[in-house]
Design an enzyme around this catalytic site. Structure first.
Site, PDB file in Angstrom:
ATOM      1  CE  LYS A 129      -3.663  -2.509   2.392  1.00 26.99           C
ATOM      2  NZ  LYS A 129      -4.335  -2.794   3.670  1.00 26.99           N
TER       3      LYS A 129
ATOM      4  CG  ASP B 283      -9.783  -0.416   4.522  1.00 25.04           C
ATOM      5  OD1 ASP B 283      -9.411  -0.677   3.363  1.00 25.04           O
ATOM      6  OD2 ASP B 283      -9.142  -0.720   5.534  1.00 25.04           O
TER       7      ASP B 283
ATOM      8  CD  GLN C 136      -3.354  -4.464   6.887  1.00 23.26           C
ATOM      9  OE1 GLN C 136      -3.291  -3.468   6.175  1.00 23.26           O
ATOM     10  NE2 GLN C 136      -3.834  -5.618   6.452  1.00 23.26           N
TER      11      GLN C 136
END
Ligand code: NAP
Length: 286
Positions: free
Chosen positions: A53, A120, A97
């Site tokens: 990422k 997200d 995460q």
């Protein structure tokens, strides 16, 4: 027949390169899109995802920072980190995460991310907006699948799409995005009797179960488009999807590989969502 391979790596590169001029517009306003990742512990897979990422952000000029917390820091410390990032004006996107350590309420943490920084797309409001056909920030994996299909000119309207998996971050939003594009959608789960009877009627089959080689060639209609979302690690350490790729590619019309398919698209969509969030914060239209 040998299937067309849907090259997620190539499409992701295209998506990322199209973001560069949008980042340049923001830079002229002295704004640099910023993505913050909260990483708890040192799970090897998580570290690899985070590295990918950060690399993708760097490619298009998006600032990326990783906030590493100790595995046993506790939920309050994670929530405090998220709260600080929520009010940081240089940060436009926040991801936590997963997985989080046992004992931490992952939903409570995820739902504490500010709605407009939820790149997200896991916030219940962002998920709900998809239901109503007015998406704000869409979860990256389903968005990546849709982008992959649309950029390969796969028609969606009037097709029968079968989604294997009903999770809130992949299966359900995936189904909703397909419904909004005029597909007739069947969503299967682990209790679905005779999975093959459903998958065999799919024009578009999306496998997101997390079960290695669950989808075999006899479960696929000849010429179908098969999208493999699954990421499974085999005992020898190799990655494989939910689809028996070698057998299914001889029957499908198009197929996405693992690796090099949906995973690459997911990362590109995360960067795209971060740029979009920065544009919205600055009142700039994409
Ligand atoms: P999840 O939360 O574990 O959900 C899996 C879903 O699959 C559940 O709804 C489960 O049904 C269903 N399922 C499991 N076995 C099944 C079977 N034999 N037949 C039919 N349905 C079955 O997983 P997830 O977060 O949605 O992720 C799914 C997979 O995608 C995982 O391999 C994950 O690593 C991968 N993934 C990849 C990306 C990427 O970027 N490529 C991103 C996210 C996730 P029940 O609800 O009945 O249990």
């Amino acid at each position: 027949m040998t299937a067309l391979v849907l090259d997620g790596a190539a499409i992701a590169r295209e998506v990322l390169s199209e973001l560069k001029p949008r980042v340049a517009v923001l830079e002229r306003k002295r704004i640099r899109p910023g993505l913050a990742t909260v990483l708890v512990g040192n799970n090897v897979a998580s570290l690899a995802y985070v590295r990918n990422k950060v690399r993708a952000c760097a490619e298009v000029g998006v600032h990326a920072e990783v906030h590493e917390l100790d595995i046993d820091c506790g939920e309050a410390a994670i929530m405090a980190e998220v709260a600080a990032l929520n009010s940081n004006r240089d940060i436009h996107g926040i991801i936590v995460q997963l997985p989080l350590p046992p004992g931490v309420d992952a939903q409570r943490v995820l739902q504490s991310v500010a709605l407009e920084k939820d790149v997200d797309g896991f916030n219940w409001c962002n998920l709900g907006a998809i239901v109503d056909g007015h998406p704000r920030l869409v979860p990256c994996t389903p968005l990546g699948v849709i982008t992959m299909l649309e950029r390969t000119s796969v028609p969606l309207e009037g097709t029968h799409a079968v989604v294997i998996g009903r999770s809130s971050i992949v299966g359900k939003p995936m189904a909703l995005l397909m419904i909004s594009r005029g597909a007739t959608v069947t969503v299967c789960n682990s209790k679905t009797p005779d999975l093959g009877s459903h998958t065999r009627s799919a024009d578009i089959l999306i496998a997101a179960a997390g079960r290695a080689k669950l989808v075999t060639a006899d479960m696929v209609k000849a010429g179908a488009v098969v999208i493999d979302v699954g990421i499974n690690r085999l005992p020898d350490g190799k990655l494989t999807g939910d689809v028996d790729y070698e057998a299914v590619r001889l029957k499908a019309g198009a197929i996405s590989p693992v690796p090099g398919g949906v995973g690459r698209m997911t990362v590109a969509m995360l960067v795209a969502n971060t740029v979009l969030a920065a544009e919205r914060a600055a009142g700039v239209s994409p």
